[in-house]
Design an enzyme around this catalytic site. Structure first.
Site, PDB file in Angstrom:
ATOM      1  N   GLU A  42       0.871  -1.185   0.000  1.00  0.00           N
ATOM      2  CA  GLU A  42       0.000   0.000   0.000  1.00  0.00           C
ATOM      3  C   GLU A  42       0.898   1.223   0.000  1.00  0.00           C
ATOM      4  O   GLU A  42       1.743   1.373   0.865  1.00  0.00           O
ATOM      5  CB  GLU A  42      -0.932  -0.029   1.211  1.00  0.00           C
ATOM      6  CG  GLU A  42      -2.001  -1.106   1.087  1.00  0.00           C
ATOM      7  CD  GLU A  42      -2.766  -1.031  -0.226  1.00  0.00           C
ATOM      8  OE1 GLU A  42      -3.165   0.075  -0.634  1.00  0.00           O
ATOM      9  OE2 GLU A  42      -2.944  -2.080  -0.877  1.00  0.00           O
TER      10      GLU A  42
ATOM     11  N   CYS B 225      -1.868   9.116   3.988  1.00  0.00           N
ATOM     12  CA  CYS B 225      -1.910   8.728   2.579  1.00  0.00           C
ATOM     13  C   CYS B 225      -3.231   9.156   1.970  1.00  0.00           C
ATOM     14  O   CYS B 225      -3.337   9.395   0.780  1.00  0.00           O
ATOM     15  CB  CYS B 225      -1.727   7.222   2.451  1.00  0.00           C
ATOM     16  SG  CYS B 225      -2.913   6.318   3.440  1.00  0.00           S
TER      17      CYS B 225
HETATM   18  P1  NAD Z   1       8.814   5.017   3.393  1.00  0.00           P
HETATM   19  O1  NAD Z   1       8.566   4.360   2.097  1.00  0.00           O
HETATM   20  O2  NAD Z   1       9.902   5.997   3.484  1.00  0.00           O
HETATM   21  O3  NAD Z   1       9.094   3.916   4.507  1.00  0.00           O
HETATM   22  C1  NAD Z   1       8.189   2.847   4.737  1.00  0.00           C
HETATM   23  C2  NAD Z   1       8.939   1.725   5.421  1.00  0.00           C
HETATM   24  O4  NAD Z   1       9.875   1.162   4.506  1.00  0.00           O
HETATM   25  C3  NAD Z   1       9.744   2.156   6.633  1.00  0.00           C
HETATM   26  O5  NAD Z   1       9.602   1.181   7.654  1.00  0.00           O
HETATM   27  C4  NAD Z   1      11.155   2.172   6.103  1.00  0.00           C
HETATM   28  O6  NAD Z   1      12.122   1.962   7.113  1.00  0.00           O
HETATM   29  C5  NAD Z   1      11.117   1.001   5.143  1.00  0.00           C
HETATM   30  N1  NAD Z   1      12.184   0.940   4.123  1.00  0.00           N
HETATM   31  C6  NAD Z   1      12.897   1.947   3.587  1.00  0.00           C
HETATM   32  N2  NAD Z   1      13.761   1.455   2.667  1.00  0.00           N
HETATM   33  C7  NAD Z   1      13.571   0.114   2.608  1.00  0.00           C
HETATM   34  C8  NAD Z   1      14.146  -0.946   1.857  1.00  0.00           C
HETATM   35  N3  NAD Z   1      15.088  -0.745   0.959  1.00  0.00           N
HETATM   36  N4  NAD Z   1      13.713  -2.200   2.070  1.00  0.00           N
HETATM   37  C9  NAD Z   1      12.733  -2.447   2.975  1.00  0.00           C
HETATM   38  N5  NAD Z   1      12.164  -1.469   3.716  1.00  0.00           N
HETATM   39  C10 NAD Z   1      12.570  -0.213   3.543  1.00  0.00           C
HETATM   40  O7  NAD Z   1       7.411   5.666   3.824  1.00  0.00           O
HETATM   41  P2  NAD Z   1       7.086   6.500   5.137  1.00  0.00           P
HETATM   42  O8  NAD Z   1       7.724   7.834   5.029  1.00  0.00           O
HETATM   43  O9  NAD Z   1       7.338   5.695   6.347  1.00  0.00           O
HETATM   44  O10 NAD Z   1       5.510   6.644   5.017  1.00  0.00           O
HETATM   45  C11 NAD Z   1       4.888   7.604   4.240  1.00  0.00           C
HETATM   46  C12 NAD Z   1       4.391   7.003   2.952  1.00  0.00           C
HETATM   47  O11 NAD Z   1       3.506   5.928   3.226  1.00  0.00           O
HETATM   48  C13 NAD Z   1       3.571   7.968   2.109  1.00  0.00           C
HETATM   49  O12 NAD Z   1       3.926   7.819   0.773  1.00  0.00           O
HETATM   50  C14 NAD Z   1       2.137   7.516   2.358  1.00  0.00           C
HETATM   51  O13 NAD Z   1       1.240   7.868   1.332  1.00  0.00           O
HETATM   52  C15 NAD Z   1       2.318   6.055   2.469  1.00  0.00           C
HETATM   53  N6  NAD Z   1       1.195   5.421   3.181  1.00  0.00           N
HETATM   54  C16 NAD Z   1       0.315   4.691   2.470  1.00  0.00           C
HETATM   55  C17 NAD Z   1      -0.772   4.111   3.095  1.00  0.00           C
HETATM   56  C18 NAD Z   1      -1.772   3.301   2.329  1.00  0.00           C
HETATM   57  O14 NAD Z   1      -2.579   2.610   2.949  1.00  0.00           O
HETATM   58  N7  NAD Z   1      -1.765   3.337   1.026  1.00  0.00           N
HETATM   59  C19 NAD Z   1      -0.946   4.292   4.465  1.00  0.00           C
HETATM   60  C20 NAD Z   1      -0.005   5.044   5.173  1.00  0.00           C
HETATM   61  C21 NAD Z   1       1.071   5.600   4.514  1.00  0.00           C
END
Ligand code: NAD
Length: 529
Positions: A286, A320
């Site tokens: 997501e 999001c």
């Molecule tokens: P992010 O993508 O920066 O991080 C998400 C997670 O991924 C974190 O735990 C991070 O440590 C991890 N991560 C980073 N690099 C990685 C890698 N190479 N391999 C595995 N894991 C890795 O996102 P964020 O800043 O934590 O959250 C904000 C984003 O999330 C926004 O884009 C928002 O729209 C989205 N979001 C979507 C939903 C939905 O239901 N669609 C809900 C909440 C947030």
């Protein structure tokens, strides 16, 4: 028999006893800030000697918790421990796992304000935002526990003469759970409990911006009786250890919620078959959004302005589902902009521990810079800042709720996810154009339409291409069970968290067909007598 699922009521903080309880929880948690936390693999608490701090975004010198940076070797060990534990956990009865989840819900209820207080300090949620997050986590536990019981019950199949046919849902294996920081309790808990209630084991890698709340939840799982190794708690840089756990050949699936960029990376890496791997990894992803609210000419403008401002600036626009584009019919454009500005200027930005605060700091230095850069970009591309625009990074990462009017379709701030308190206002000549603008991004998560004309609402139902569409209401605040949540296109795999399809993503269906032999009753066959 379980009672029917009902959403957890939100706390009414206008009642003094509730406000007092929240203040007490904030005081209690304040005394507990700055502790160091271990990794937990197979129940073993491990310190690596390399740590990082989770800080309070509203008071950046305040350390909320200190965490271990896992090594690659420990990341591999976490997957292998989960793999080993899967042998026993996958054989537990679904009813037993559901019972455990009901206990988790009960513990969350008992610690409700304390969990919320941790979010106030760790991610700068205001009281109602933190309370909503905790309520949603309770809902996920209650809903998925009941869902597991439904999936475990006999499944309908067409029966034919001479055979007894059965379909059972069985678990997948080791799941890597990667949540974002913005719903640090609800989304983290939702993906984790969906994983283990279905019989899988987990490597939980929380966001480095919100590990404390994840650890508090992990402790609560232990307290509820979850055996060691079912959920393994691993912190560290996503880029360093994230790849290791996603790539591991024994990882069976990844449940990810976060940005488009990281989600696509996870998806690509998971798609590559590793040596010794005997399955195609599943990815439940997501991702981001560029959500729009369309305001038609014939509608209640005050209700629309309220919905736009609540959706745009709740939790600093860091949802999001947040409204980052208001697309307004030309006939009501100026009065709508005025109403949006008036409501935006009434928001009170400040310390999230205070009950009177309606908006607080954005998550970290990087977000602070990116969001301010987007505001500048909005201006250079012809936008007119009509509210906010200022920022103060002295004590915490504070950005004023900002409304930029006259943004042109296709402009950077109209296309890219900003994930902060910035609303782009766009003028549309008519409803057709408004719909076309709304659909013209890579994303498709949430959207809303304010209109009186039922034919326009019906058109939106058919043509507004988003996973969660809201009519004459705000586009945030999806409720578990009521609004199963997930988006189209680059917003993700449309997993519909909090819906009836969700647990199916964490299991696989096994069908058995048994030829009925003459002379055997059912009970004999099953070895019961
Ligand atoms: P992010 O993508 O920066 O991080 C998400 C997670 O991924 C974190 O735990 C991070 O440590 C991890 N991560 C980073 N690099 C990685 C890698 N190479 N391999 C595995 N894991 C890795 O996102 P964020 O800043 O934590 O959250 C904000 C984003 O999330 C926004 O884009 C928002 O729209 C989205 N979001 C979507 C939903 C939905 O239901 N669609 C809900 C909440 C947030």
């Amino acid at each position: 028999m379980q009672s029917e699922f009902k959403n957890e009521a939100l706390t009414d903080f206008s009642k003094e006893e509730n406000a007092r309880a929240m203040r007490a929880a904030l005081d209690k948690v304040r005394n507990d800030l700055g502790r160091e936390y271990p990794l937990v693999i197979g129940g073993e608490r491990i310190k690596t000697g390399r740590t990082f701090d989770s800080v309070n975004p509203a008071r950046k010198t305040e350390v909320v918790g200190r965490f271990q940076k896992a090594t690659e070797e420990l990341a591999r060990r976490a997957v292998e421990t989960a793999d080993e534990t899967f042998k026993s956990w996958s054989r537990t009865l679904p009813q037993q796992r559901a019972e455990l989840l009901f206990r988790v819900a009960q513990l969350l209820r008992e610690r409700r304000h304390e969990m919320s207080a941790w979010m106030v300090y760790e991610v700068a949620k205001t009281w109602p935002e933190a309370d909503g997050d905790t309520a949603e986590a309770i809902d996920f536990c209650e809903f998925y526990a009941r869902e597991m019981l439904r999936y475990a019950a006999p499944q309908p199949l067409v029966q034919i003469a001479g055979e007894e046919n059965e379909l059972r849902y069985i678990p997948l294996g080791v799941g890597v759970v990667i949540p974002p920081w913005n719903f640090p309790l609800a989304i983290m808990a939702g993906m984790t409990v969906a994983s283990f209630v279905t019989g899988n084991t987990v490597v939980l890698k929380p966001s480095s911006d919100a590990p404390v709340i994840a650890y508090k939840f992990f402790e609560l799982l232990e307290e509820a009786g979850l055996p060691p190794g079912v959920v393994n708690f691993m912190t560290g840089s996503g880029a360093e250890v994230g790849d290791v756990v996603v790539d591991h050949a024994r990882t069976r699936y990844v449940a990810f919620t976060g940005s488009k960029e990281v989600g696509l990376r996870v998806n690509e890496r998971a798609a590559k078959t590793q040596g010794g791997q005997i399955w195609i990894k599943r990815v439940i992803a997501e991702m981001g959004g560029k959500d729009a609210i369309i305001v038609d000419a014939d509608t209640d403008l005050d209700a629309a302005a309220l919905g736009v401002v609540q959706s745009a600036f709740g939790f600093q626009g860091q949802k999001c589902s947040a409204c980052s584009r208001a697309i307004i019919h030309a006939d009501v454009y100026e009065p709508m902009v005025e109403k949006i500005v008036a409501r935006t200027e009434a928001l009170k930005v400040g310390d999230p521990t205070l009950q009177t605060t309606s908006m607080s700091a954005v998550i970290n230095q990087k977000a602070f810079k990116t969001i301010n850069d987007y505001i500048e970009r909005g201006k250079t591309e012809g936008g007119r800042v009509v509210a906010g625009g200022g920022a103060d990074g002295e004590e915490g990462f504070f950005i004023e709720p900002t409304v930029i009017a006259d943004v042109k379709p296709g402009a950077t701030i109209e296309q890219e996810e900003i994930f902060g308190p910035v609303l782009a206002v766009i003028k549309a000549q008519d409803f057709d154009e408004a719909l076309a603008i709304a659909n013209d991004t890579q994303y498709g998560l949430t959207g809303a339409v304010y209109a009186n004309d039922p034919t326009k609402l019906e058109r939106a139902r058919r043509e507004f291409h988003v996973g969660n569409l809201y009519l004459n209401r705000k586009c945030t605040g999806a409720l578990v069970g009521v609004h199963p949540f997930g988006g189209f296109n680059m917003s993700g795999t449309d997993s519909k968290a909090g819906g009836r399809d969700y647990l199916g993503l964490f299991m696989q269906a096994k069908v058995s067909a048994e030829k009925v032999r003459a002379g055997y009753s059912d009970k004999e066959k099953r070895g019961v007598i």
